[in-house]
Design a protein around this motif. Sequence first.
Motif, PDB file in Angstrom:
ATOM      1  N   ASP A 142       3.115   1.076  13.037  1.00  0.00           N
ATOM      2  CA  ASP A 142       3.401   0.228  14.200  1.00  0.00           C
ATOM      3  C   ASP A 142       2.321  -0.835  14.394  1.00  0.00           C
ATOM      4  O   ASP A 142       2.616  -1.981  14.743  1.00  0.00           O
ATOM      5  N   THR A 143       1.066  -0.449  14.171  1.00  0.00           N
ATOM      6  CA  THR A 143      -0.029  -1.399  14.344  1.00  0.00           C
ATOM      7  C   THR A 143       0.000  -2.473  13.259  1.00  0.00           C
ATOM      8  O   THR A 143      -0.229  -3.664  13.531  1.00  0.00           O
ATOM      9  N   LEU A 144       0.296  -2.065  12.014  1.00  0.00           N
ATOM     10  CA  LEU A 144       0.430  -3.054  10.945  1.00  0.00           C
ATOM     11  C   LEU A 144       1.565  -4.028  11.251  1.00  0.00           C
ATOM     12  O   LEU A 144       1.427  -5.240  11.065  1.00  0.00           O
ATOM     13  N   ALA A 145       2.705  -3.497  11.719  1.00  0.00           N
ATOM     14  CA  ALA A 145       3.855  -4.352  12.024  1.00  0.00           C
ATOM     15  C   ALA A 145       3.518  -5.377  13.096  1.00  0.00           C
ATOM     16  O   ALA A 145       4.004  -6.516  13.070  1.00  0.00           O
ATOM     17  N   GLN A 146       2.649  -4.990  14.012  1.00  0.00           N
ATOM     18  CA  GLN A 146       2.287  -5.884  15.109  1.00  0.00           C
ATOM     19  C   GLN A 146       1.211  -6.881  14.705  1.00  0.00           C
ATOM     20  O   GLN A 146       1.275  -8.065  15.052  1.00  0.00           O
ATOM     21  N   LYS A 147       0.198  -6.424  13.955  1.00  0.00           N
ATOM     22  CA  LYS A 147      -0.985  -7.245  13.712  1.00  0.00           C
ATOM     23  C   LYS A 147      -1.062  -7.817  12.295  1.00  0.00           C
ATOM     24  O   LYS A 147      -1.750  -8.833  12.081  1.00  0.00           O
ATOM     25  N   ALA A 148      -0.403  -7.177  11.330  1.00  0.00           N
ATOM     26  CA  ALA A 148      -0.449  -7.669   9.940  1.00  0.00           C
ATOM     27  C   ALA A 148       0.830  -7.255   9.222  1.00  0.00           C
ATOM     28  O   ALA A 148       0.809  -6.403   8.338  1.00  0.00           O
ATOM     29  N   PRO A 149       1.959  -7.861   9.588  1.00  0.00           N
ATOM     30  CA  PRO A 149       3.254  -7.429   9.035  1.00  0.00           C
ATOM     31  C   PRO A 149       3.385  -7.630   7.536  1.00  0.00           C
ATOM     32  O   PRO A 149       4.273  -7.043   6.905  1.00  0.00           O
ATOM     33  N   GLY A 150       2.473  -8.401   6.950  1.00  0.00           N
ATOM     34  CA  GLY A 150       2.524  -8.590   5.511  1.00  0.00           C
ATOM     35  C   GLY A 150       1.975  -7.410   4.728  1.00  0.00           C
ATOM     36  O   GLY A 150       2.194  -7.307   3.516  1.00  0.00           O
ATOM     37  N   ILE A 151       1.252  -6.520   5.395  1.00  0.00           N
ATOM     38  CA  ILE A 151       0.753  -5.298   4.748  1.00  0.00           C
ATOM     39  C   ILE A 151       1.811  -4.224   4.947  1.00  0.00           C
ATOM     40  O   ILE A 151       2.091  -3.820   6.078  1.00  0.00           O
ATOM     41  N   LYS A 152       2.388  -3.760   3.852  1.00  0.00           N
ATOM     42  CA  LYS A 152       3.537  -2.861   3.951  1.00  0.00           C
ATOM     43  C   LYS A 152       3.291  -1.550   3.212  1.00  0.00           C
ATOM     44  O   LYS A 152       2.797  -1.541   2.076  1.00  0.00           O
ATOM     45  N   VAL A 153       3.669  -0.449   3.877  1.00  0.00           N
ATOM     46  CA  VAL A 153       3.656   0.864   3.239  1.00  0.00           C
ATOM     47  C   VAL A 153       4.962   0.997   2.459  1.00  0.00           C
ATOM     48  O   VAL A 153       6.039   1.096   3.045  1.00  0.00           O
ATOM     49  N   ILE A 154       4.872   0.998   1.136  1.00  0.00           N
ATOM     50  CA  ILE A 154       6.093   1.022   0.319  1.00  0.00           C
ATOM     51  C   ILE A 154       6.426   2.413  -0.226  1.00  0.00           C
ATOM     52  O   ILE A 154       7.503   2.612  -0.787  1.00  0.00           O
ATOM     53  N   GLY A 155       5.518   3.367  -0.048  1.00  0.00           N
ATOM     54  CA  GLY A 155       5.803   4.718  -0.531  1.00  0.00           C
ATOM     55  C   GLY A 155       4.859   5.729   0.081  1.00  0.00           C
ATOM     56  O   GLY A 155       3.705   5.406   0.414  1.00  0.00           O
ATOM     57  N   THR A 156       5.348   6.945   0.291  1.00  0.00           N
ATOM     58  CA  THR A 156       4.531   8.025   0.845  1.00  0.00           C
ATOM     59  C   THR A 156       4.770   9.312   0.066  1.00  0.00           C
ATOM     60  O   THR A 156       5.825   9.495  -0.546  1.00  0.00           O
ATOM     61  N   GLN A 157       3.782  10.189   0.115  1.00  0.00           N
ATOM     62  CA  GLN A 157       3.898  11.530  -0.443  1.00  0.00           C
ATOM     63  C   GLN A 157       3.092  12.483   0.427  1.00  0.00           C
ATOM     64  O   GLN A 157       2.016  12.126   0.920  1.00  0.00           O
ATOM     65  N   PRO A 158       3.575  13.716   0.637  1.00  0.00           N
ATOM     66  CA  PRO A 158       2.772  14.690   1.371  1.00  0.00           C
ATOM     67  C   PRO A 158       1.662  15.257   0.500  1.00  0.00           C
ATOM     68  O   PRO A 158       1.888  15.653  -0.645  1.00  0.00           O
ATOM     69  N   ILE A 199       0.846  -1.187   0.000  1.00  0.00           N
ATOM     70  CA  ILE A 199       0.000   0.000   0.000  1.00  0.00           C
ATOM     71  C   ILE A 199       0.887   1.244   0.000  1.00  0.00           C
ATOM     72  O   ILE A 199       2.096   1.166   0.250  1.00  0.00           O
ATOM     73  N   VAL A 200       0.280   2.389  -0.311  1.00  0.00           N
ATOM     74  CA  VAL A 200       0.979   3.671  -0.255  1.00  0.00           C
ATOM     75  C   VAL A 200       0.199   4.601   0.668  1.00  0.00           C
ATOM     76  O   VAL A 200      -0.946   4.297   1.055  1.00  0.00           O
ATOM     77  N   ALA A 201       0.809   5.727   1.021  1.00  0.00           N
ATOM     78  CA  ALA A 201       0.177   6.628   1.984  1.00  0.00           C
ATOM     79  C   ALA A 201       0.326   8.084   1.573  1.00  0.00           C
ATOM     80  O   ALA A 201       1.371   8.508   1.075  1.00  0.00           O
TER      81      ALA A 201
END
Length: 336
Positions: A195-211, A174-176
Motif C-alpha cells: 500500500d505504501t509503495l502504491a501511494q509513494k512509489a507506484p513504479g516499484i512493483k512486487v511481481i512475485g512472493t514465496q513463503p 522486486i520480489v518478497a
Amino acid sequence: MKKSPIKALAVTASLVVSLALASCGNPSAGQGTETGTGTQGKKVTLLTVAQSCDYCAKHTEEFKRIAAEAGLDLTVIVNNFNAAEQAQQVNQVISTDPDAVVVWPADATAIIPSLVRLKRADIPVVVANSYPQTKDKSLWTAYTGPNDLANGEQAALAMIEGFKAKGYGDSGNIVALLGPLGTPPSIDRLKGFEDTLAQKAPGIKVIGTQPGNWDQTTSTSASAALFTQYGGKDLKGMYSEADNMLAGALVAADRAGIDAKKMVMVGHNCSIEGYTNISAGDQYATVLQSPIEDGSLAAKTVINILEHKPVKKDNFLVPRGITKENLSECDAAVGK
C-alpha cells in the motif's frame, strides 16, 4: 470463584516450564511505576510459539525475567504454530484457573474460539504479538506487540530510499519473502508494504512472493525459486518479512551467481542476521522490532492488569527503519 489447584498440567507434544518465581521488587517491571506489591504468587500462564524461532525465544526469556522480578507464579507452554494444539492447551489452562493468561496466537483467526472460552471463564487475557482477526475486541483485555501494517510501511519507505541510493530512481521489479501464509504478521506486513509503495512509489512493483515461514533454510529454497522464475539478475530488490529469511535469500543469490549487493535488500526485526548483513553491505535496511521490547511490553501489561492499573486496549511497538547509518539502535536487540 477459585477452583482446587491441579497438580500437573499435561500438554501433548508441547514444552511446559513451570516456574515458582521469587519477587525482586524491581520498579522497572511496571511501565515506570513500582510493581510487585500485588503480584507476588499470582498465577500467570504464557501460551507461546516455537522457541526454535529466535525472536520467539528472546520474547519468552524477557517475559520470564520480568515475571520473576514481579514474583509471578509463571507457567510457560509452547507449541509449534499449531492452532489445534493451542486450542487444547487453552482448554487445559482454563481448568487451572489462572489469575491471567498471555497468549501468542499460533493462528490469529483460529484463536478466536479460545478467546471466547477465556472470556467466559472470566480470565484476564493479554494477546501478544499477533493481532486477533476479529472486530470483537471485548475478547481480550489488552493487545501488546507490533502494528504490522506500520512495520510494512517502514519497510516500503526503506525500499524507496534504497532505490534512490543505488540510482534506480522510483521504478523497478522486486520480489518478497513472506512469513507463514495466513498469519497476521505476514498478511499485514505485505499489505502495509504494498500500500505504501502504491501511494509513494507506484513504479516499484512486487511481481512475485514465496513463503519462507520465518526459516532461513526454507527461505533459501523459496528465494531460488523466485530468482529462477523472475530472473534474479533483472530484479532490483527483495523485501523479506524477517532478516533471517533474507539471509537465506543471500545464500540463494550467491549460488545463482547473482550479485546481491546490486539489489535493494530490506528485511525486518533487526535480528543478528540483519545486523551482520547490513554491517557487511549485503543488506540495505531492516525494520527494528525488538523481541526484548515485545516481551517486556507483554509482561509489564499483564502485571499492570493484576495490580488493577489502567491499561490501553492496544499497546503497539513503534517500528524504526534501520540502515548502516543508525545500526547502533539495534545493539540491544542483538545483545551488543
